[in-house]
Motif scaffolding. Structure first.
Motif, PDB file in Angstrom:
ATOM      1  N   PHE A 155     -90.727  32.336  48.106  1.00 32.53           N
ATOM      2  CA  PHE A 155     -89.609  33.103  48.339  1.00 32.53           C
ATOM      3  C   PHE A 155     -88.273  32.130  48.762  1.00 32.53           C
ATOM      4  CE2 PHE A 155     -92.491  36.668  48.770  1.00 32.53           C
ATOM      5  CZ  PHE A 155     -91.738  37.532  47.874  1.00 32.53           C
ATOM      6  N   GLN A 156     -88.828  30.998  49.553  1.00 31.10           N
ATOM      7  CA  GLN A 156     -87.682  29.979  49.603  1.00 31.10           C
ATOM      8  C   GLN A 156     -87.122  29.258  48.520  1.00 31.10           C
ATOM      9  OE1 GLN A 156     -89.658  26.913  52.045  1.00 31.10           O
ATOM     10  NE2 GLN A 156     -89.406  28.267  53.931  1.00 31.10           N
ATOM     11  N   ASN A 157     -87.721  29.386  47.466  1.00 32.68           N
ATOM     12  CA  ASN A 157     -87.501  28.719  46.102  1.00 32.68           C
ATOM     13  C   ASN A 157     -86.900  29.834  45.411  1.00 32.68           C
ATOM     14  OD1 ASN A 157     -88.255  26.261  46.981  1.00 32.68           O
ATOM     15  ND2 ASN A 157     -90.381  26.584  45.924  1.00 32.68           N
ATOM     16  N   MET A 158     -86.851  30.978  45.712  1.00 34.19           N
ATOM     17  CA  MET A 158     -86.433  32.132  44.699  1.00 34.19           C
ATOM     18  C   MET A 158     -84.989  31.808  44.539  1.00 34.19           C
ATOM     19  SD  MET A 158     -87.023  36.048  45.551  1.00 34.19           S
ATOM     20  CE  MET A 158     -87.643  37.140  44.118  1.00 34.19           C
ATOM     21  N   PRO A 159     -83.970  31.670  45.622  1.00 37.71           N
ATOM     22  CA  PRO A 159     -82.426  31.420  45.095  1.00 37.71           C
ATOM     23  C   PRO A 159     -82.252  30.415  44.054  1.00 37.71           C
ATOM     24  CG  PRO A 159     -82.786  31.785  47.536  1.00 37.71           C
ATOM     25  CD  PRO A 159     -84.137  31.676  46.792  1.00 37.71           C
ATOM     26  N   SER A 160     -83.187  29.382  44.112  1.00 36.62           N
ATOM     27  CA  SER A 160     -82.877  28.319  43.007  1.00 36.62           C
ATOM     28  C   SER A 160     -83.238  28.484  41.716  1.00 36.62           C
ATOM     29  CB  SER A 160     -83.611  27.061  43.457  1.00 36.62           C
ATOM     30  OG  SER A 160     -85.001  27.180  43.153  1.00 36.62           O
ATOM     31  N   GLN A 161     -83.933  29.865  41.453  1.00 34.33           N
ATOM     32  CA  GLN A 161     -84.395  30.247  39.974  1.00 34.33           C
ATOM     33  C   GLN A 161     -83.657  31.452  39.706  1.00 34.33           C
ATOM     34  OE1 GLN A 161     -88.529  31.211  40.860  1.00 34.33           O
ATOM     35  NE2 GLN A 161     -88.995  28.912  41.079  1.00 34.33           N
ATOM     36  N   PHE A 162     -82.431  31.831  40.602  1.00 38.67           N
ATOM     37  CA  PHE A 162     -81.753  33.038  40.239  1.00 38.67           C
ATOM     38  C   PHE A 162     -80.752  32.659  39.208  1.00 38.67           C
ATOM     39  CE2 PHE A 162     -77.710  34.969  41.224  1.00 38.67           C
ATOM     40  CZ  PHE A 162     -78.015  36.428  41.297  1.00 38.67           C
ATOM     41  N   ASN A 163     -80.365  33.751  38.121  1.00 38.37           N
ATOM     42  CA  ASN A 163     -79.466  33.316  37.240  1.00 38.37           C
ATOM     43  C   ASN A 163     -78.205  34.351  37.356  1.00 38.37           C
ATOM     44  OD1 ASN A 163     -77.821  33.373  34.580  1.00 38.37           O
ATOM     45  ND2 ASN A 163     -79.749  32.417  33.648  1.00 38.37           N
ATOM     46  N   ALA A 164     -77.136  33.653  37.947  1.00 40.53           N
ATOM     47  CA  ALA A 164     -76.095  34.517  38.316  1.00 40.53           C
ATOM     48  C   ALA A 164     -75.475  35.230  37.132  1.00 40.53           C
ATOM     49  CB  ALA A 164     -75.030  33.631  39.090  1.00 40.53           C
ATOM     50  N   ILE A 191     -98.804  47.078  40.629  1.00 42.40           N
ATOM     51  CA  ILE A 191     -97.531  47.038  41.255  1.00 42.40           C
ATOM     52  C   ILE A 191     -97.042  48.255  41.540  1.00 42.40           C
ATOM     53  CG2 ILE A 191     -95.081  46.513  40.917  1.00 42.40           C
ATOM     54  CD1 ILE A 191     -95.647  44.250  39.205  1.00 42.40           C
ATOM     55  N   LYS A 192     -96.532  48.587  42.672  1.00 40.00           N
ATOM     56  CA  LYS A 192     -95.935  50.198  42.994  1.00 40.00           C
ATOM     57  C   LYS A 192     -94.343  49.786  43.291  1.00 40.00           C
ATOM     58  CE  LYS A 192    -100.370  52.172  44.669  1.00 40.00           C
ATOM     59  NZ  LYS A 192    -101.116  51.401  43.693  1.00 40.00           N
ATOM     60  N   VAL A 193     -93.732  50.605  42.665  1.00 39.23           N
ATOM     61  CA  VAL A 193     -92.375  50.392  42.880  1.00 39.23           C
ATOM     62  C   VAL A 193     -91.809  51.692  43.635  1.00 39.23           C
ATOM     63  CG1 VAL A 193     -90.028  50.040  41.942  1.00 39.23           C
ATOM     64  CG2 VAL A 193     -91.902  49.087  41.098  1.00 39.23           C
ATOM     65  N   GLU A 194     -91.009  51.590  44.672  1.00 39.20           N
ATOM     66  CA  GLU A 194     -90.147  52.854  45.332  1.00 39.20           C
ATOM     67  C   GLU A 194     -88.736  52.504  45.248  1.00 39.20           C
ATOM     68  OE1 GLU A 194     -91.456  53.254  49.355  1.00 39.20           O
ATOM     69  OE2 GLU A 194     -93.749  53.361  48.851  1.00 39.20           O
ATOM     70  N   GLY A 195     -87.831  53.526  44.888  1.00 41.72           N
ATOM     71  CA  GLY A 195     -86.532  53.305  44.733  1.00 41.72           C
ATOM     72  C   GLY A 195     -86.043  53.315  43.243  1.00 41.72           C
ATOM     73  N   ASP A 196     -85.257  52.175  42.843  1.00 40.06           N
ATOM     74  CA  ASP A 196     -84.595  51.871  41.781  1.00 40.06           C
ATOM     75  C   ASP A 196     -85.363  51.212  40.883  1.00 40.06           C
ATOM     76  OD1 ASP A 196     -82.906  51.848  39.497  1.00 40.06           O
ATOM     77  OD2 ASP A 196     -81.535  50.504  40.356  1.00 40.06           O
ATOM     78  N   LEU A 197     -86.174  51.815  39.789  1.00 42.24           N
ATOM     79  CA  LEU A 197     -86.942  50.961  39.023  1.00 42.24           C
ATOM     80  C   LEU A 197     -86.247  50.050  38.191  1.00 42.24           C
ATOM     81  CD1 LEU A 197     -89.911  50.369  37.769  1.00 42.24           C
ATOM     82  CD2 LEU A 197     -89.548  52.333  36.272  1.00 42.24           C
ATOM     83  N   GLY A 198     -84.979  50.471  37.589  1.00 43.67           N
ATOM     84  CA  GLY A 198     -84.100  49.538  36.777  1.00 43.67           C
ATOM     85  C   GLY A 198     -83.885  48.278  37.569  1.00 43.67           C
ATOM     86  N   THR A 199     -83.779  48.151  38.838  1.00 41.90           N
ATOM     87  CA  THR A 199     -83.558  46.852  39.543  1.00 41.90           C
ATOM     88  C   THR A 199     -84.612  46.188  39.518  1.00 41.90           C
ATOM     89  OG1 THR A 199     -82.038  48.171  41.110  1.00 41.90           O
ATOM     90  CG2 THR A 199     -83.043  45.943  41.891  1.00 41.90           C
ATOM     91  N   ILE A 200     -85.873  46.713  39.617  1.00 38.51           N
ATOM     92  CA  ILE A 200     -86.896  45.703  39.401  1.00 38.51           C
ATOM     93  C   ILE A 200     -87.193  45.284  37.972  1.00 38.51           C
ATOM     94  CG2 ILE A 200     -89.451  45.804  39.738  1.00 38.51           C
ATOM     95  CD1 ILE A 200     -88.193  46.100  42.209  1.00 38.51           C
ATOM     96  N   MET A 201     -86.697  46.045  37.174  1.00 39.24           N
ATOM     97  CA  MET A 201     -86.984  45.737  35.642  1.00 39.24           C
ATOM     98  C   MET A 201     -86.142  44.431  35.548  1.00 39.24           C
ATOM     99  SD  MET A 201     -89.334  47.531  34.337  1.00 39.24           S
ATOM    100  CE  MET A 201     -88.884  47.726  32.581  1.00 39.24           C
ATOM    101  N   LYS A 202     -84.609  44.434  35.899  1.00 35.67           N
ATOM    102  CA  LYS A 202     -83.639  43.607  35.619  1.00 35.67           C
ATOM    103  C   LYS A 202     -84.166  42.279  36.537  1.00 35.67           C
ATOM    104  CE  LYS A 202     -78.601  42.829  35.657  1.00 35.67           C
ATOM    105  NZ  LYS A 202     -77.321  43.415  35.884  1.00 35.67           N
ATOM    106  N   MET A 203     -84.900  42.446  37.585  1.00 35.63           N
ATOM    107  CA  MET A 203     -85.132  41.277  38.118  1.00 35.63           C
ATOM    108  C   MET A 203     -86.097  40.463  37.485  1.00 35.63           C
ATOM    109  SD  MET A 203     -87.565  41.426  41.794  1.00 35.63           S
ATOM    110  CE  MET A 203     -89.114  41.334  40.725  1.00 35.63           C
ATOM    111  N   GLN A 204     -86.799  40.772  36.642  1.00 34.32           N
ATOM    112  CA  GLN A 204     -87.439  40.025  35.772  1.00 34.32           C
ATOM    113  C   GLN A 204     -86.729  38.988  34.926  1.00 34.32           C
ATOM    114  OE1 GLN A 204     -90.325  42.165  32.996  1.00 34.32           O
ATOM    115  NE2 GLN A 204     -91.357  42.866  34.795  1.00 34.32           N
ATOM    116  N   SER A 205     -85.502  39.403  34.530  1.00 37.10           N
ATOM    117  CA  SER A 205     -84.868  38.474  33.480  1.00 37.10           C
ATOM    118  C   SER A 205     -84.018  37.459  34.490  1.00 37.10           C
ATOM    119  CB  SER A 205     -83.989  39.242  32.488  1.00 37.10           C
ATOM    120  OG  SER A 205     -83.096  40.217  33.180  1.00 37.10           O
TER     121      SER A 205
END
Length: 106
Positions: free
Chosen positions: A8-17, A88-102
């Protein structure tokens, strides 16, 4: 294998703005089992910040076993397969989780 805190500490470095665009979300990761815990990824204004702990009213919550999460991050477990088989169980906006992959290159 890296521990979850390091992942999780490394997550921001893998983020594609560029792929995130105007995404504005708080994603809660609620991981159970050995080494589990809660982390929140806050995505806003083309940036990503991750903090340990939960937030009130996240955009989406992803719940899964900590070991399965590590396997998914390491490419040993396909995210769609994990979702379809109930790992994996998702609560809330599934679209957000799907977009997170890319956005995070998963």
């Amino acid at each position: 294998m890296a521990d979850l805190a390091t992942l999780f500490q490394n997550m921001p470095s893998q983020f594609n703005a560029d792929l995130a665009g105007d995404m504005n979300a708080a994603i809660l990761f609620d991981l159970t089992g050995e080494g589990g815990g809660q982390w929140t990824a806050n995505i806003a204004d083309g940036t990503c910040a991750v903090e340990q702990g939960a937030v009130d009213n996240p955009t989406a919550t992803l719940r899964m076993d900590a070991d399965d999460y590590q396997k998914m991050i390491n490419g040993e477990l396909n995210a769609m397969t994990a979702f379809m088989t109930g790992k994996i169980k998702v609560e809330g906006d599934l679209g957000t989780i799907m977009k997170m992959q890319s956005v995070f290159g998963m």
